[in-house]
Motif scaffolding. Structure first.
Motif, PDB file in Angstrom:
ATOM      1  N   LYS A 162       7.131  22.879  -5.933  1.00 29.32           N
ATOM      2  CA  LYS A 162       7.966  21.881  -5.263  1.00 29.32           C
ATOM      3  C   LYS A 162       9.240  21.673  -6.060  1.00 29.32           C
ATOM      4  CE  LYS A 162       8.143  17.295  -3.341  1.00 29.32           C
ATOM      5  NZ  LYS A 162       7.460  16.088  -2.942  1.00 29.32           N
ATOM      6  N   SER A 163      10.376  21.632  -5.354  1.00 29.36           N
ATOM      7  CA  SER A 163      11.682  21.480  -6.004  1.00 29.36           C
ATOM      8  C   SER A 163      12.050  20.014  -6.186  1.00 29.36           C
ATOM      9  CB  SER A 163      12.760  22.161  -5.160  1.00 29.36           C
ATOM     10  OG  SER A 163      12.507  23.535  -5.078  1.00 29.36           O
ATOM     11  N   PHE A 164      12.667  19.729  -7.328  1.00 31.58           N
ATOM     12  CA  PHE A 164      13.145  18.394  -7.654  1.00 31.58           C
ATOM     13  C   PHE A 164      14.582  18.505  -8.150  1.00 31.58           C
ATOM     14  CE2 PHE A 164       8.602  18.053  -7.980  1.00 31.58           C
ATOM     15  CZ  PHE A 164       8.314  16.787  -7.492  1.00 31.58           C
ATOM     16  N   LYS A 165      15.387  17.500  -7.860  1.00 33.78           N
ATOM     17  CA  LYS A 165      16.769  17.442  -8.333  1.00 33.78           C
ATOM     18  C   LYS A 165      16.814  16.834  -9.738  1.00 33.78           C
ATOM     19  CE  LYS A 165      18.863  18.915  -4.636  1.00 33.78           C
ATOM     20  NZ  LYS A 165      19.511  20.208  -4.662  1.00 33.78           N
ATOM     21  N   ALA A 166      17.861  17.134 -10.469  1.00 34.23           N
ATOM     22  CA  ALA A 166      18.069  16.515 -11.789  1.00 34.23           C
ATOM     23  C   ALA A 166      18.112  15.008 -11.621  1.00 34.23           C
ATOM     24  CB  ALA A 166      19.376  17.021 -12.385  1.00 34.23           C
ATOM     25  N   GLY A 167      17.579  14.294 -12.619  1.00 30.07           N
ATOM     26  CA  GLY A 167      17.621  12.837 -12.530  1.00 30.07           C
ATOM     27  C   GLY A 167      16.529  12.170 -13.335  1.00 30.07           C
ATOM     28  N   ASN A 168      16.318  10.899 -13.057  1.00 36.39           N
ATOM     29  CA  ASN A 168      15.323  10.103 -13.765  1.00 36.39           C
ATOM     30  C   ASN A 168      13.983  10.156 -13.038  1.00 36.39           C
ATOM     31  OD1 ASN A 168      16.997   9.047 -15.881  1.00 36.39           O
ATOM     32  ND2 ASN A 168      18.017   7.833 -14.316  1.00 36.39           N
ATOM     33  N   TYR A 169      12.932  10.345 -13.835  1.00 35.78           N
ATOM     34  CA  TYR A 169      11.581  10.468 -13.284  1.00 35.78           C
ATOM     35  C   TYR A 169      10.605   9.659 -14.121  1.00 35.78           C
ATOM     36  CZ  TYR A 169      13.273  14.117 -10.255  1.00 35.78           C
ATOM     37  OH  TYR A 169      13.960  14.781  -9.284  1.00 35.78           O
ATOM     38  N   THR A 170       9.531   9.236 -13.472  1.00 36.17           N
ATOM     39  CA  THR A 170       8.415   8.589 -14.152  1.00 36.17           C
ATOM     40  C   THR A 170       7.211   9.508 -14.030  1.00 36.17           C
ATOM     41  OG1 THR A 170       9.244   6.402 -13.596  1.00 36.17           O
ATOM     42  CG2 THR A 170       6.935   6.551 -14.237  1.00 36.17           C
ATOM     43  N   ILE A 171       6.558   9.751 -15.150  1.00 37.66           N
ATOM     44  CA  ILE A 171       5.331  10.545 -15.160  1.00 37.66           C
ATOM     45  C   ILE A 171       4.209   9.576 -15.509  1.00 37.66           C
ATOM     46  CG2 ILE A 171       4.117  12.489 -16.203  1.00 37.66           C
ATOM     47  CD1 ILE A 171       6.935  13.655 -16.810  1.00 37.66           C
ATOM     48  N   THR A 172       3.255   9.426 -14.581  1.00 35.40           N
ATOM     49  CA  THR A 172       2.198   8.432 -14.725  1.00 35.40           C
ATOM     50  C   THR A 172       0.849   9.105 -14.836  1.00 35.40           C
ATOM     51  OG1 THR A 172       3.516   6.917 -13.381  1.00 35.40           O
ATOM     52  CG2 THR A 172       1.209   6.350 -13.719  1.00 35.40           C
ATOM     53  N   PHE A 173       0.096   8.727 -15.862  1.00 34.52           N
ATOM     54  CA  PHE A 173      -1.247   9.249 -16.096  1.00 34.52           C
ATOM     55  C   PHE A 173      -2.261   8.165 -15.741  1.00 34.52           C
ATOM     56  CE2 PHE A 173       1.710  11.079 -19.082  1.00 34.52           C
ATOM     57  CZ  PHE A 173       1.465  12.436 -18.970  1.00 34.52           C
ATOM     58  N   GLY A 174      -3.433   8.552 -15.244  1.00 36.22           N
ATOM     59  CA  GLY A 174      -4.506   7.607 -14.969  1.00 36.22           C
ATOM     60  C   GLY A 174      -4.374   6.895 -13.655  1.00 36.22           C
ATOM     61  N   LEU A 175      -3.361   7.197 -12.868  1.00 44.45           N
ATOM     62  CA  LEU A 175      -3.171   6.546 -11.579  1.00 44.45           C
ATOM     63  C   LEU A 175      -4.078   7.158 -10.525  1.00 44.45           C
ATOM     64  CD1 LEU A 175      -1.400   4.409 -10.193  1.00 44.45           C
ATOM     65  CD2 LEU A 175       0.185   6.216  -9.610  1.00 44.45           C
ATOM     66  N   VAL A 176      -4.223   8.466 -10.563  1.00 49.30           N
ATOM     67  CA  VAL A 176      -5.012   9.187  -9.568  1.00 49.30           C
ATOM     68  C   VAL A 176      -6.488   9.169  -9.932  1.00 49.30           C
ATOM     69  CG1 VAL A 176      -5.339  11.431  -8.471  1.00 49.30           C
ATOM     70  CG2 VAL A 176      -3.051  10.671  -9.066  1.00 49.30           C
ATOM     71  N   SER A 177      -6.780   9.338 -11.194  1.00 46.55           N
ATOM     72  CA  SER A 177      -8.151   9.436 -11.683  1.00 46.55           C
ATOM     73  C   SER A 177      -8.157   8.992 -13.131  1.00 46.55           C
ATOM     74  CB  SER A 177      -8.598  10.892 -11.557  1.00 46.55           C
ATOM     75  OG  SER A 177      -9.644  11.193 -12.419  1.00 46.55           O
ATOM     76  N   GLU A 178      -9.319   8.646 -13.648  1.00 45.55           N
ATOM     77  CA  GLU A 178      -9.396   8.281 -15.060  1.00 45.55           C
ATOM     78  C   GLU A 178      -9.059   9.473 -15.949  1.00 45.55           C
ATOM     79  OE1 GLU A 178     -12.643   5.934 -16.495  1.00 45.55           O
ATOM     80  OE2 GLU A 178     -12.905   5.060 -14.513  1.00 45.55           O
ATOM     81  N   SER A 179      -9.233  10.680 -15.431  1.00 46.24           N
ATOM     82  CA  SER A 179      -8.919  11.877 -16.194  1.00 46.24           C
ATOM     83  C   SER A 179      -7.407  12.023 -16.297  1.00 46.24           C
ATOM     84  CB  SER A 179      -9.511  13.107 -15.505  1.00 46.24           C
ATOM     85  OG  SER A 179      -9.057  14.276 -16.135  1.00 46.24           O
ATOM     86  N   GLU A 180      -6.913  12.270 -17.500  1.00 42.05           N
ATOM     87  CA  GLU A 180      -5.475  12.422 -17.697  1.00 42.05           C
ATOM     88  C   GLU A 180      -4.968  13.788 -17.278  1.00 42.05           C
ATOM     89  OE1 GLU A 180      -5.249  11.244 -21.793  1.00 42.05           O
ATOM     90  OE2 GLU A 180      -4.671   9.228 -21.211  1.00 42.05           O
ATOM     91  N   LYS A 181      -5.870  14.684 -16.836  1.00 42.02           N
ATOM     92  CA  LYS A 181      -5.390  15.997 -16.409  1.00 42.02           C
ATOM     93  C   LYS A 181      -4.696  15.927 -15.057  1.00 42.02           C
ATOM     94  CE  LYS A 181      -9.484  17.876 -14.156  1.00 42.02           C
ATOM     95  NZ  LYS A 181     -10.377  19.009 -14.117  1.00 42.02           N
ATOM     96  N   TYR A 182      -4.829  14.791 -14.377  1.00 38.60           N
ATOM     97  CA  TYR A 182      -4.087  14.551 -13.143  1.00 38.60           C
ATOM     98  C   TYR A 182      -2.976  13.572 -13.453  1.00 38.60           C
ATOM     99  CZ  TYR A 182      -8.372  16.315 -11.008  1.00 38.60           C
ATOM    100  OH  TYR A 182      -9.450  17.076 -10.677  1.00 38.60           O
ATOM    101  N   PHE A 183      -1.761  13.889 -13.045  1.00 41.19           N
ATOM    102  CA  PHE A 183      -0.677  12.944 -13.257  1.00 41.19           C
ATOM    103  C   PHE A 183       0.291  12.998 -12.092  1.00 41.19           C
ATOM    104  CE2 PHE A 183       0.440  16.827 -15.502  1.00 41.19           C
ATOM    105  CZ  PHE A 183       1.765  17.055 -15.181  1.00 41.19           C
ATOM    106  N   LEU A 184       1.059  11.930 -11.968  1.00 39.88           N
ATOM    107  CA  LEU A 184       2.011  11.780 -10.871  1.00 39.88           C
ATOM    108  C   LEU A 184       3.414  11.855 -11.435  1.00 39.88           C
ATOM    109  CD1 LEU A 184       2.685  10.825  -7.899  1.00 39.88           C
ATOM    110  CD2 LEU A 184       2.658   8.510  -8.834  1.00 39.88           C
ATOM    111  N   ILE A 185       4.263  12.662 -10.802  1.00 41.11           N
ATOM    112  CA  ILE A 185       5.687  12.707 -11.137  1.00 41.11           C
ATOM    113  C   ILE A 185       6.420  12.104  -9.948  1.00 41.11           C
ATOM    114  CG2 ILE A 185       7.684  14.164 -11.614  1.00 41.11           C
ATOM    115  CD1 ILE A 185       5.787  16.199 -12.833  1.00 41.11           C
ATOM    116  N   ARG A 186       7.240  11.071 -10.227  1.00 38.01           N
ATOM    117  CA  ARG A 186       7.953  10.396  -9.138  1.00 38.01           C
ATOM    118  C   ARG A 186       9.401  10.172  -9.536  1.00 38.01           C
ATOM    119  NH1 ARG A 186       5.137   5.713  -6.273  1.00 38.01           N
ATOM    120  NH2 ARG A 186       4.086   5.733  -8.266  1.00 38.01           N
ATOM    121  N   SER A 187      10.307  10.443  -8.605  1.00 35.66           N
ATOM    122  CA  SER A 187      11.725  10.215  -8.865  1.00 35.66           C
ATOM    123  C   SER A 187      11.985   8.713  -8.939  1.00 35.66           C
ATOM    124  CB  SER A 187      12.578  10.851  -7.772  1.00 35.66           C
ATOM    125  OG  SER A 187      12.274  10.284  -6.508  1.00 35.66           O
ATOM    126  N   ALA A 188      13.083   8.342  -9.590  1.00 38.61           N
ATOM    127  CA  ALA A 188      13.418   6.928  -9.766  1.00 38.61           C
ATOM    128  C   ALA A 188      13.596   6.219  -8.426  1.00 38.61           C
ATOM    129  CB  ALA A 188      14.675   6.789 -10.620  1.00 38.61           C
TER     130      ALA A 188
END
Length: 133
Positions: free
Chosen positions: A43-69
């Protein structure tokens, strides 16, 4: 009257139990300003500010969410734990650069170090984005 008191205690018990569950499920995140367009799992993303969140999807940190600002672009990523010799003091994003396309390859924080699926190409170059504390 006894029925109402029992209902009140039941509600209080559920609230206390729910609060304990939320606290046990640790959510952590890091902020990143990525200065170039990039891809994550195709998936393509543009340059910019992002938040990477761990533990939101599952207690396992191997799943994480990347979200644009602005919240318009996001992806849930699955990654494998990366074996490291020492714990990182700072957060670091590592990208592979191949034919002018940056692809997220690793995410490292003081708590976790993850590696995304590697490209099979031998012509890629590693690019690091160090994040401020």
């Amino acid at each position: 009257m006894k029925n109402k008191i029992m209902q009140l205690f039941l509600v209080i018990g559920l609230l206390i139990g729910g609060a304990g569950f939320v606290q046990a499920h640790k959510i952590s995140s890091i902020q990143a300003n990525i200065p170039f367009d990039f891809t994550v799992s195709g998936k393509s993303f543009k340059a910019g500010n992002y938040t990477i969140t761990f533990g939101l999807v599952s207690e396992s940190e191997k799943y994480f969410l990347i979200r644009s600002a602005d919240g318009k672009d996001s992806i849930i990523v699955t990654a494998a734990p990366k074996q490291t010799k020492e714990q990182a003091n700072n957060s670091l994003l590592v990208f592979n650069l191949e034919e002018n396309i940056y692809s997220l390859a690793e995410v490292t924080t003081p708590q976790v170090s993850l590696e995304l699926q590697k490209s099979e190409s031998a012509k890629e170059k590693r690019v690091e984005v160090r994040l401020k504390k």
